[in-house]
Write a protein that holds these residues in place. Structure first.
Motif, short mmCIF file in Angstrom:
data_model
loop_
_atom_site.label_atom_id
_atom_site.label_comp_id
_atom_site.label_asym_id
_atom_site.label_seq_id
_atom_site.Cartn_x
_atom_site.Cartn_y
_atom_site.Cartn_z
N ASP A 85 0.99 -1.22 0.05
CA ASP A 85 0.05 0.05 0.03
C ASP A 85 0.94 1.19 0.10
OD1 ASP A 85 -0.58 1.64 2.85
OD2 ASP A 85 0.39 -0.16 3.01
N VAL A 93 -0.75 -6.80 -0.71
CA VAL A 93 -1.81 -7.58 -1.32
C VAL A 93 -0.99 -8.58 -2.16
CG1 VAL A 93 -2.12 -5.88 -3.24
CG2 VAL A 93 -4.12 -7.44 -2.72
N VAL A 103 -5.34 -9.30 1.35
CA VAL A 103 -4.50 -8.19 1.97
C VAL A 103 -4.28 -8.65 3.28
CG1 VAL A 103 -5.02 -5.71 2.68
CG2 VAL A 103 -6.09 -6.54 0.50
N CYS A 115 -10.03 -11.58 -0.58
CA CYS A 115 -10.81 -11.15 -1.77
C CYS A 115 -11.34 -12.40 -2.45
CB CYS A 115 -9.95 -10.35 -2.53
SG CYS A 115 -9.22 -8.79 -1.75
N ALA A 125 -3.26 -7.34 -8.51
CA ALA A 125 -3.87 -6.78 -7.26
C ALA A 125 -3.07 -5.50 -7.13
CB ALA A 125 -3.60 -7.92 -6.33
N PHE A 127 -3.16 -1.25 -4.88
CA PHE A 127 -4.03 -0.47 -3.80
C PHE A 127 -3.90 0.71 -4.73
CE2 PHE A 127 -2.01 -3.35 -0.71
CZ PHE A 127 -2.86 -3.19 0.19
N SER A 128 -4.87 1.53 -4.46
CA SER A 128 -5.14 3.01 -4.81
C SER A 128 -4.10 3.91 -4.41
CB SER A 128 -6.58 3.18 -4.63
OG SER A 128 -6.80 3.31 -3.34
N SER A 131 -4.19 4.30 -0.57
CA SER A 131 -4.41 2.86 0.01
C SER A 131 -5.80 2.68 0.41
CB SER A 131 -3.47 2.89 1.30
OG SER A 131 -2.12 3.23 0.74
N VAL A 134 -8.42 -1.25 -2.81
CA VAL A 134 -7.53 -2.42 -3.48
C VAL A 134 -8.39 -2.77 -4.85
CG1 VAL A 134 -8.24 -4.34 -2.21
CG2 VAL A 134 -5.93 -4.27 -3.17
N THR A 136 -8.45 -5.98 -7.48
CA THR A 136 -8.02 -7.56 -7.83
C THR A 136 -8.43 -7.82 -9.21
OG1 THR A 136 -9.77 -8.24 -6.81
CG2 THR A 136 -7.65 -7.97 -5.55
N VAL A 148 -10.61 -1.14 1.76
CA VAL A 148 -9.76 -1.94 2.85
C VAL A 148 -10.39 -1.90 4.27
CG1 VAL A 148 -7.56 -1.97 3.74
CG2 VAL A 148 -7.96 -1.76 1.36
N TRP A 167 -3.76 1.55 -11.26
CA TRP A 167 -4.52 2.84 -10.59
C TRP A 167 -3.93 4.14 -11.07
CZ3 TRP A 167 -9.03 2.77 -7.85
CH2 TRP A 167 -9.40 1.98 -7.38
#
Length: 416
Positions: A85, A93, A103, A115, A125, A127-128, A131, A134, A136, A148, A167
């Motif tokens: 993250d 992740v 995660v 997930c 997989a 994270f934005s 964070s 997420v 997948t 999350v 992202w």
């Protein structure tokens, strides 16, 4: 250790050579012992492929050399991807062949979010930027986004076979490239969507540039396109004589996004100016085949590329095990490191001249591009490493492997 035809065992500790007395026919030999032991149920059998018989001290040391601090073992199939993250670097992740992503907390491996609901191997997989989310994605094209904090799935969508997922660097916007050549862009969670269409060949790799306004996408036919995300048009199309002659495998951009480095199965890395769309450099290596390489006609695929943040250097990793470091200004080969096995991925540390590689031999290695020396080498996986990432401080590496495990390694170095 294989003792066949040799009556000495070398004890690595003190280099003492010990004579091994031939076994009496009547006494049970190693093979008989092995047969007897087959029926015993060991709680932790280790790796049954260890060769030879060794002293207790050696067995302690070599049961399985594992330099990792922690092993994440929840996956029941190969682990294909890992990322950290970006906000805190405290969560990882991982996505796997078991159609799941997890995660989990780096410090103790506690699962924070499982997930589920994918139909195929989870190969992406991420994270934005903040964070909080997420994403997948599985091979079949099912993409899910999870919050999350609440552990809730907040969005999902199905596209064609998925090639990559990324992202936006500063907004809750998700991009994906697919087998049919489309690049998709969604606002999350509203799902507002835009597609960037091109000829029907795979969009094999993609990256949003740091300005957040453009994305660079590489395709199976060797074309590279720079897309304007707002207008939806290709600002530059790089192909033909200057471009790649084979499918794109990887790409990376420098810190300000003015340059992009692309790699291809054609054995070349190309340096592209993103403002002009011009190819300003081309890099390839001769020879240096790793074990198992095919004929000379078959080009040596570029598997991973990257820019050093603090020096004008780039690194190019090849399937034949060559890691080449070039000077960006002169385009001269500065260092060349030969691995025994093909390189899967490379990553430069954020604020040093150290570049790390993971290989099909299951090892992680750190190289200093300034001196040209290997800094350290980490073992612990019993199969190839398929992906890895390093935290901002360059104190930890997290690896994903074909042995169904993810591992956390502490990167300790004299200069820290």
């Amino acid at each position: 250790m294989d003792n066949t035809g040799d009556n000495t065992i070398e004890l690595h500790g003190d280099e003492e050579i010990v004579e091994v007395i031939d076994l009496d026919e009547s006494e049970p030999g190693p093979d008989d012992l092995a047969d007897d032991l087959e029926d015993v149920d060991f709680e932790d059998a280790g790796n049954a492929d260890d060769e030879g018989w060794e002293t207790e001290d050696e067995m302690e040391a070599e049961v399985e050399q594992d330099d990792s601090e922690f092993t994440f073992s929840k996956h029941t199939g190969s682990v294909f991807c890992v990322s950290l993250d970006p906000a805190t670097n405290s969560m990882a992740v991982t996505g796997g062949e078991d159609d799941k992503a997890y995660v989990w907390r780096l410090s103790d491996g506690e699962v924070l979010l499982e997930c589920t609901g994918h139909k195929d191997s989870v190969t992406c997989a991420v994270f934005s930027h903040d964070s909080s989310l997420v994403a997948t994605g599985d091979m079949s094209g099912m993409i899910k986004v999870w919050k999350v904090e609440t552990k809730a799935e907040i969005w999902s969508f199905e596209v064609g076979d998925l090639e990559w997922l990324e992202w936006h660097p500063c907004a809750p916007v998700l991009l994906a490239g697919t087998d049919d050549g489309n690049v998709w862009m969604w606002k999350i969670p509203s799902g507002d969507c835009k597609t960037f269409q091109s000829s029907a060949c795979q969009a094999t790799s993609g990256k949003v540039l740091p300005d957040g306004k453009r994305a660079v996408v590489g395709y199976e036919d060797g074309t590279v396109r720079v897309w304007d995300l707002k207008q939806g048009n290709a600002v530059h199309v790089i192909k033909g004589q200057d471009g790649h002659q084979g499918a794109l495998t990887c790409l990376a951009c420098n810190k300000d996004g003015s340059l992009v480095l692309t790699g291809s199965v054609d054995g070349c890395a190309k340096l592209i100016n993103t403002a002009t769309g011009k190819v300003v450099g081309s890099f390839s290596v001769e020879g240096g085949k790793a074990k198992g390489s095919k004929d000379d006609e078959e080009s040596n695929s570029v598997e991973s590329v990257g820019f050093c943040n603090i020096l004008p250097l780039i690194a190019v990793a090849y399937l034949d095990g060559t890691l080449a470091v070039y000077d960006l200004a002169t385009q001269v080969l500065r260092h060349r490191y030969q691995h025994e096995a093909g390189i899967v991925h490379l990553q430069w540390e954020d604020s040093s001249s150290v570049v790390s590689t993971c290989c099909l031999d299951g090892a992680l290695r750190l190289w200093d591009a300034r001196s040209g020396n290997m800094v350290s080498e980490y073992h612990g996986h019993t199969a190839e490493i398929l992906d890895f990432t390093i935290n901002r401080e360059a104190s930890l590496a997290v690896t994903a492997s074909g042995d169904n495990k993810a591992k956390v390694f502490c990167l300790q170095r004299p200069d820290r």
